[in-house]
Design a protein around this motif. Structure first.
Motif, PDB file in Angstrom:
ATOM      1  N   TYR A  68     -28.367   7.445   9.963  1.00 53.82           N
ATOM      2  CA  TYR A  68     -28.102   6.405   8.975  1.00 53.82           C
ATOM      3  C   TYR A  68     -27.555   5.147   9.656  1.00 53.82           C
ATOM      4  N   GLY A  69     -26.700   5.322  10.671  1.00 52.18           N
ATOM      5  CA  GLY A  69     -26.199   4.180  11.408  1.00 52.18           C
ATOM      6  C   GLY A  69     -27.326   3.389  12.061  1.00 52.18           C
ATOM      7  N   ILE A  70     -28.340   4.089  12.543  1.00 53.24           N
ATOM      8  CA  ILE A  70     -29.492   3.421  13.148  1.00 53.24           C
ATOM      9  C   ILE A  70     -30.315   2.721  12.075  1.00 53.24           C
ATOM     10  N   ALA A  71     -30.455   3.345  10.899  1.00 56.18           N
ATOM     11  CA  ALA A  71     -31.162   2.706   9.785  1.00 56.18           C
ATOM     12  C   ALA A  71     -30.459   1.410   9.387  1.00 56.18           C
ATOM     13  N   GLN A  72     -29.133   1.459   9.287  1.00 56.44           N
ATOM     14  CA  GLN A  72     -28.351   0.265   8.966  1.00 56.44           C
ATOM     15  C   GLN A  72     -28.603  -0.847   9.989  1.00 56.44           C
ATOM     16  N   ALA A  73     -28.614  -0.469  11.257  1.00 54.87           N
ATOM     17  CA  ALA A  73     -28.767  -1.458  12.323  1.00 54.87           C
ATOM     18  C   ALA A  73     -30.134  -2.129  12.276  1.00 54.87           C
ATOM     19  N   PHE A  74     -31.195  -1.357  12.075  1.00 49.23           N
ATOM     20  CA  PHE A  74     -32.530  -1.962  12.023  1.00 49.23           C
ATOM     21  C   PHE A  74     -32.690  -2.830  10.778  1.00 49.23           C
ATOM     22  N   ALA A  75     -32.072  -2.429   9.677  1.00 53.01           N
ATOM     23  CA  ALA A  75     -32.105  -3.264   8.482  1.00 53.01           C
ATOM     24  C   ALA A  75     -31.381  -4.578   8.736  1.00 53.01           C
ATOM     25  N   ALA A  76     -30.216  -4.505   9.392  1.00 56.62           N
ATOM     26  CA  ALA A  76     -29.449  -5.705   9.714  1.00 56.62           C
ATOM     27  C   ALA A  76     -30.195  -6.600  10.692  1.00 56.62           C
ATOM     28  N   ALA A  77     -31.047  -5.988  11.528  1.00 57.40           N
ATOM     29  CA  ALA A  77     -31.835  -6.752  12.496  1.00 57.40           C
ATOM     30  C   ALA A  77     -33.102  -7.327  11.883  1.00 57.40           C
ATOM     31  N   GLY A  78     -33.294  -7.107  10.582  1.00 61.78           N
ATOM     32  CA  GLY A  78     -34.406  -7.738   9.879  1.00 61.78           C
ATOM     33  C   GLY A  78     -35.708  -6.992   9.875  1.00 61.78           C
ATOM     34  N   ALA A  79     -35.680  -5.671  10.092  1.00 55.35           N
ATOM     35  CA  ALA A  79     -36.928  -4.893  10.044  1.00 55.35           C
ATOM     36  C   ALA A  79     -37.603  -5.093   8.693  1.00 55.35           C
ATOM     37  N   ALA A  80     -38.932  -5.096   8.690  1.00 55.28           N
ATOM     38  CA  ALA A  80     -39.672  -5.253   7.435  1.00 55.28           C
ATOM     39  C   ALA A  80     -39.522  -4.020   6.570  1.00 55.28           C
ATOM     40  N   THR A  81     -39.634  -2.849   7.191  1.00 57.16           N
ATOM     41  CA  THR A  81     -39.568  -1.590   6.461  1.00 57.16           C
ATOM     42  C   THR A  81     -38.772  -0.575   7.265  1.00 57.16           C
ATOM     43  N   VAL A  82     -37.822   0.079   6.617  1.00 54.91           N
ATOM     44  CA  VAL A  82     -37.086   1.191   7.217  1.00 54.91           C
ATOM     45  C   VAL A  82     -37.445   2.446   6.425  1.00 54.91           C
ATOM     46  N   VAL A  83     -38.016   3.423   7.122  1.00 59.38           N
ATOM     47  CA  VAL A  83     -38.447   4.669   6.492  1.00 59.38           C
ATOM     48  C   VAL A  83     -37.461   5.760   6.886  1.00 59.38           C
ATOM     49  N   ILE A  84     -36.798   6.342   5.895  1.00 54.10           N
ATOM     50  CA  ILE A  84     -35.813   7.395   6.136  1.00 54.10           C
ATOM     51  C   ILE A  84     -36.417   8.745   5.791  1.00 54.10           C
ATOM     52  N   ILE A  85     -36.348   9.668   6.739  1.00 52.95           N
ATOM     53  CA  ILE A  85     -36.828  11.037   6.546  1.00 52.95           C
ATOM     54  C   ILE A  85     -35.622  11.971   6.548  1.00 52.95           C
TER      55      ILE A  85
ATOM     56  N   ALA B 111     -29.805   1.326  19.748  1.00 47.62           N
ATOM     57  CA  ALA B 111     -31.203   1.613  19.391  1.00 47.62           C
ATOM     58  C   ALA B 111     -31.971   0.325  19.127  1.00 47.62           C
ATOM     59  N   VAL B 112     -31.346  -0.599  18.416  1.00 48.22           N
ATOM     60  CA  VAL B 112     -31.992  -1.883  18.141  1.00 48.22           C
ATOM     61  C   VAL B 112     -32.249  -2.632  19.445  1.00 48.22           C
ATOM     62  N   TRP B 113     -31.284  -2.594  20.364  1.00 50.32           N
ATOM     63  CA  TRP B 113     -31.485  -3.270  21.656  1.00 50.32           C
ATOM     64  C   TRP B 113     -32.600  -2.597  22.455  1.00 50.32           C
ATOM     65  N   LEU B 114     -32.652  -1.264  22.440  1.00 55.72           N
ATOM     66  CA  LEU B 114     -33.704  -0.566  23.178  1.00 55.72           C
ATOM     67  C   LEU B 114     -35.092  -0.943  22.675  1.00 55.72           C
ATOM     68  N   ALA B 115     -35.195  -1.238  21.385  1.00 52.17           N
ATOM     69  CA  ALA B 115     -36.495  -1.607  20.816  1.00 52.17           C
ATOM     70  C   ALA B 115     -36.851  -3.065  21.088  1.00 52.17           C
ATOM     71  N   SER B 116     -35.942  -3.812  21.704  1.00 53.88           N
ATOM     72  CA  SER B 116     -36.199  -5.221  22.009  1.00 53.88           C
ATOM     73  C   SER B 116     -36.916  -5.347  23.348  1.00 53.88           C
ATOM     74  N   PRO B 117     -37.559  -6.483  23.603  1.00 53.79           N
ATOM     75  CA  PRO B 117     -38.249  -6.681  24.894  1.00 53.79           C
ATOM     76  C   PRO B 117     -37.341  -6.549  26.105  1.00 53.79           C
ATOM     77  N   ALA B 118     -36.048  -6.843  25.941  1.00 52.76           N
ATOM     78  CA  ALA B 118     -35.129  -6.822  27.082  1.00 52.76           C
ATOM     79  C   ALA B 118     -35.020  -5.450  27.719  1.00 52.76           C
ATOM     80  N   ALA B 119     -35.281  -4.383  26.952  1.00 53.45           N
ATOM     81  CA  ALA B 119     -35.105  -3.018  27.453  1.00 53.45           C
ATOM     82  C   ALA B 119     -36.395  -2.392  27.970  1.00 53.45           C
ATOM     83  N   ALA B 120     -37.467  -3.149  28.016  1.00 49.16           N
ATOM     84  CA  ALA B 120     -38.760  -2.583  28.393  1.00 49.16           C
ATOM     85  C   ALA B 120     -38.743  -1.915  29.767  1.00 49.16           C
ATOM     86  N   PHE B 121     -37.948  -2.439  30.699  1.00 48.44           N
ATOM     87  CA  PHE B 121     -37.923  -1.881  32.056  1.00 48.44           C
ATOM     88  C   PHE B 121     -37.274  -0.497  32.108  1.00 48.44           C
ATOM     89  N   LEU B 122     -36.651  -0.076  31.002  1.00 50.50           N
ATOM     90  CA  LEU B 122     -35.968   1.215  30.960  1.00 50.50           C
ATOM     91  C   LEU B 122     -36.823   2.316  30.348  1.00 50.50           C
TER      92      LEU B 122
END
Length: 327
Positions: A43-60, A282-293
């Motif tokens: 849920y904390g990750i869902a909150q973060a992606f929503a705050a980062a402006g994701a178009a759709t957050v799908v919770i399973i 998690a939001v940072w990892l999904a950003s371009p800055a973390a691609a090298f990881l």
């Protein structure tokens, strides 16, 4: 057992570099699927992606009540921020392969409602495997065989079901050459979609590296999936354009409902992490800055600016920051 951190700075809560409100971490336009997203770390990750402006957050999740409560709460938080993120929920047991496949087919169908014929189809962008079966408190041989099976059903097979469904369009194109040099027959489907990148965030555990007492079922099943993701990253790296990247990370020591059910209460003197930490990471990892990881194992506690300073070392040594034998 002592653990040697890769960064000098160790965080326990979100900070500016990984903040979902940081424009560099924007998830604008992305569809993010989060298993175990109705509570705790998920849920904390869902909150973060929503705050980062994701178009759709799908919770399973597996419980309808938890899904309804999480959706209501998250939608209220999104409205208070003035964001336009849409929240979808799916009642789903990830150990049921057919049901997982049906759910992802439905997600794709909904994403493509109203899309003009002969145009590129939309798909989910990020998969977060946060659902977990947690075991604690027995010696390795006192755990029953069924306890091991239950852990592997969720932590390995269930997460593989999610990954397989998420990458369904790409699987035919993933190349492989066996040890006897026989090549897998592949489809060129993905070669016309190289501008689209998918990201898998494996919410792993420090137990894959450090032996903690009483975690035999949890640690062995979690390391199995993290190792499978390391294998998969090696395979998808054979695709042109780096269309898939995978990150495995320890979310931190967060006092979640699952942990509470195992221990009965907070351990006194333990340095707990805030659930905002894995969310921001998690939001940072999904950003371009973390691609090298991609393909590496990380701790959400590690300072990302210090990790970026290690970029050259990561690029020079393909085994740096991976599950490997220390010699």
């Amino acid at each position: 057992m002592a653990f040697r951190h890769l960064t000098k700075t160790i965080h326990h809560t979100v900070y500016p570099a990984i903040s979902p409100s940081n424009p560099l971490n924007s998830a604008h336009g992305k569809t993010v699927i989060i298993s175990g997203g109705a509570s705790g770390i998920g849920y904390g990750i869902a909150q973060a992606f929503a705050a980062a402006g994701a178009a759709t957050v799908v919770i399973i999740a597996r419980r309808q009540v938890a899904l309804d409560e999480a959706s209501t709460k998250l939608c209220a938080e999104i409205a208070s921020m003035g964001n336009k993120t849409v929240v979808w929920t799916y009642l789903l047991d990830i150990t049921k392969e057919a049901a997982v496949g049906d759910a992802f087919d439905d997600i794709r169908k909904r994403l493509n409602e109203g899309v003009e014929p002969n145009t590129q189809l939309k798909d989910a962008d990020v998969l977060v495997t946060s659902a977990a079966h947690v075991g604690q408190g027995e010696t390795t041989l006192n755990y029953s065989p069924q306890a091991y099976r239950d852990a592997f059903e969720t932590n390995l097979f269930g997460n593989l079901n999610l990954t397989r469904a998420f990458l369904k369009p790409e699987i035919p194109a993933i190349p492989m050459a066996t040890l006897d040099r026989r090549a897998k027959q592949t489809s060129p489907f993905l070669h016309t979609h190289t501008h689209k990148q998918k990201i898998i965030l494996d919410v792993s555990t420090l137990s894959t590296h450090v032996v903690f007492p009483g975690q035999a079922t949890y640690a062995t099943s979690k390391i199995a999936f993290t190792r499978a993701m390391q294998q998969l990253q090696n395979e998808v790296d054979g695709l042109p354009g780096t269309p898939i990247r995978i990150h495995s990370f320890h979310p931190g020591a967060v006092f979640t409902p699952a942990i509470a059910s195992q221990f009965g209460g907070k351990l006194e003197g333990f340095d707990w992490d805030d659930e905002s930490l894995p969310g921001g990471f998690a939001v940072w990892l999904a950003s371009p800055a973390a691609a090298f990881l991609k393909g590496r194992f990380l701790l959400s506690n590690w300072d990302v600016e210090e990790l970026i300073a290690l970029k050259e070392k990561y690029e020079e040594d393909p085994e740096f920051g991976t599950l490997s034998l220390k010699t």
